[in-house]
Design an enzyme around this catalytic site. Structure first.
Site, PDB file in Angstrom:
ATOM      1  N   PRO A  80       0.864  -1.082  -0.348  1.00  0.00           N
ATOM      2  CG  PRO A  80      -0.011  -1.263   2.339  1.00  0.00           C
ATOM      3  CD  PRO A  80       0.107  -2.108   1.022  1.00  0.00           C
ATOM      4  CG  ASN A  81       0.197   4.410   1.351  1.00  0.00           C
ATOM      5  OD1 ASN A  81      -0.590   5.171   0.934  1.00  0.00           O
ATOM      6  ND2 ASN A  81      -0.117   3.808   2.627  1.00  0.00           N
ATOM      7  NE  ARG A 109       4.084   6.529   1.795  1.00  0.00           N
ATOM      8  CZ  ARG A 109       4.519   5.446   2.563  1.00  0.00           C
ATOM      9  NH1 ARG A 109       4.529   4.585   1.142  1.00  0.00           N
ATOM     10  NH2 ARG A 109       3.911   5.087   2.995  1.00  0.00           N
ATOM     11  CE1 TYR A 128       8.930   5.193   3.076  1.00  0.00           C
ATOM     12  CE2 TYR A 128       7.621   6.747   2.391  1.00  0.00           C
ATOM     13  CZ  TYR A 128       7.770   5.695   3.668  1.00  0.00           C
ATOM     14  OH  TYR A 128       7.754   5.223   4.274  1.00  0.00           O
ATOM     15  CG  ASN A 135       8.545  -2.415   0.112  1.00  0.00           C
ATOM     16  OD1 ASN A 135       7.858  -2.299   1.362  1.00  0.00           O
ATOM     17  ND2 ASN A 135       8.825  -0.882  -0.036  1.00  0.00           N
ATOM     18  CB  ALA A 153       1.951   0.135   6.486  1.00  0.00           C
ATOM     19  CD  GLU A 196      10.253  -7.476   5.218  1.00  0.00           C
ATOM     20  OE1 GLU A 196      10.479  -8.867   5.767  1.00  0.00           O
ATOM     21  OE2 GLU A 196      10.051  -6.523   6.057  1.00  0.00           O
ATOM     22  CG  HIS A 239      11.381  -2.094   3.816  1.00  0.00           C
ATOM     23  ND1 HIS A 239       9.989  -1.960   4.508  1.00  0.00           N
ATOM     24  CD2 HIS A 239      11.404  -3.652   5.399  1.00  0.00           C
ATOM     25  CE1 HIS A 239       9.119  -3.384   4.597  1.00  0.00           C
ATOM     26  NE2 HIS A 239      10.079  -4.114   4.748  1.00  0.00           N
ATOM     27  NE  ARG A 253      10.113   5.877   8.503  1.00  0.00           N
ATOM     28  CZ  ARG A 253       9.556   5.787   7.521  1.00  0.00           C
ATOM     29  NH1 ARG A 253       9.620   4.277   6.635  1.00  0.00           N
ATOM     30  NH2 ARG A 253       8.356   6.535   7.390  1.00  0.00           N
TER      31      ARG A 253
HETATM   32  C1  DQA Z   1       8.423   1.447   3.669  1.00  0.00           C
HETATM   33  C2  DQA Z   1       8.454   1.097   5.042  1.00  0.00           C
HETATM   34  C3  DQA Z   1       6.888   0.838   6.089  1.00  0.00           C
HETATM   35  O1  DQA Z   1       7.371   1.478   7.389  1.00  0.00           O
HETATM   36  C4  DQA Z   1       5.982   1.783   5.367  1.00  0.00           C
HETATM   37  O2  DQA Z   1       5.131   2.009   5.927  1.00  0.00           O
HETATM   38  C5  DQA Z   1       6.335   2.338   3.873  1.00  0.00           C
HETATM   39  C6  DQA Z   1       6.872   1.656   3.245  1.00  0.00           C
HETATM   40  C7  DQA Z   1      10.262   1.111   2.923  1.00  0.00           C
HETATM   41  O3  DQA Z   1       9.853   0.617   1.710  1.00  0.00           O
HETATM   42  O4  DQA Z   1      10.479   1.551   4.016  1.00  0.00           O
HETATM   43  O5  DQA Z   1       4.573   1.911   3.361  1.00  0.00           O
HETATM   44  O6  DQA Z   1       7.976  -0.317   2.835  1.00  0.00           O
END
Ligand code: DQA
Length: 153
Positions: free
Chosen positions: A17-18, A25, A30, A81, A84, A105, A107, A114
Site C-alpha cells: 500500500p501507498n 509521497r 522515500y 515491499n 505498512a 523482503e 524497504h 524510524r
Molecule cells: C516501507 C516502510 C513502511 O514502514 C512504510 O509503511 C511504507 C514503506 C519502506 O519501503 O521503507 O509504506 O515499506
C-alpha cells in the site's frame, strides 16, 4: 565454467500500500523516483541477470494475499515491499509461508531508524532475508540476492 541454468519462471515483484504514490509521497523519506521508475530499473537488472519479472502493486491486503498465492504456480521467487502491512499483516506472512518459494523482503527506508511501530516485521520470519535503507538500491540488491538464491537452489 558451465552456463547458468535459467530461472524457470518470472520473479514476482510485489509492492504494498501507498507505494503507488512514490514520487510525491513523503519525498524526504522515500525520494522522488516513481514506482514506474523502480519497476523500470528492475526490468533492466532482470535482463542483465538473465531472468524476467512480473510486477504487482495493490493497496488492499486481500489482493496482495491472492497474488502471492498465485505465485506458487506462476513464479520462481518473490521480491516484496509489503509497505505498512509489513508491521501488521499475519495474512501476508501466512501467504508467503504457504507458497513456499524463496522470498526477499525489501524497504526503501531503514525501518529500525524510524518510529517504534515500524521496527517489527511480521514478514521477515518467512523470508530468506531483508534489505532496507538504501532507497532504490534496496530493490536491486534484493533482486540480486533472490537470483543468487534461486541459482543455488
Ligand atoms: C516501507 C516502510 C513502511 O514502514 C512504510 O509503511 C511504507 C514503506 C519502506 O519501503 O521503507 O509504506 O515499506
Amino acid at each position: 565454467m558451465s552456463a547458468r541454468k535459467p530461472i524457470a519462471k518470472p520473479i514476482l515483484v510485489v509492492h504494498g500500500p501507498n507505494l503507488n504514490m512514490l514520487g510525491t509521497r513523503e519525498p524526504d523519506v522515500y525520494g522522488t523516483a516513481t514506482l514506474a521508475d523502480f519497476d523500470a530499473s528492475l526490468e533492466t537488472l532482470a535482463a542483465e541477470l538473465g531472468c524476467t519479472i512480473e510486477t504487482f502493486q495493490s493497496n488492499g491486503e486481500g489482493e496482495l494475499v491472492t497474488r502471492i498465492q498465485q505465485a506458487a504456480k506462476n513464479n520462481s521467487g518473490i521480491l516484496i515491499n509489503p509497505g505498512a502491512y509489513t508491521h501488521t499483516s499475519v495474512a501476508i506472512r501466512d501467504a508467503i509461508a504457504g507458497v513456499g518459494i524463496p522470498t526477499v523482503e525489501c524497504h526503501l527506508s531503514n525501518i529500525h531508524k524510524r518510529e517504534e511501530f515500524r521496527h517489527k516485521s511480521l514478514v521477515v520470519g518467512v523470508a530468506a532475508g531483508q534489505v532496507m535503507g538504501f532507497g532504490a538500491d534496496s530493490y536491486t540488491l534484493g533482486l540480486r540476492a533472490l537470483v543468487g538464491l534461486l541459482d543455488r537452489s
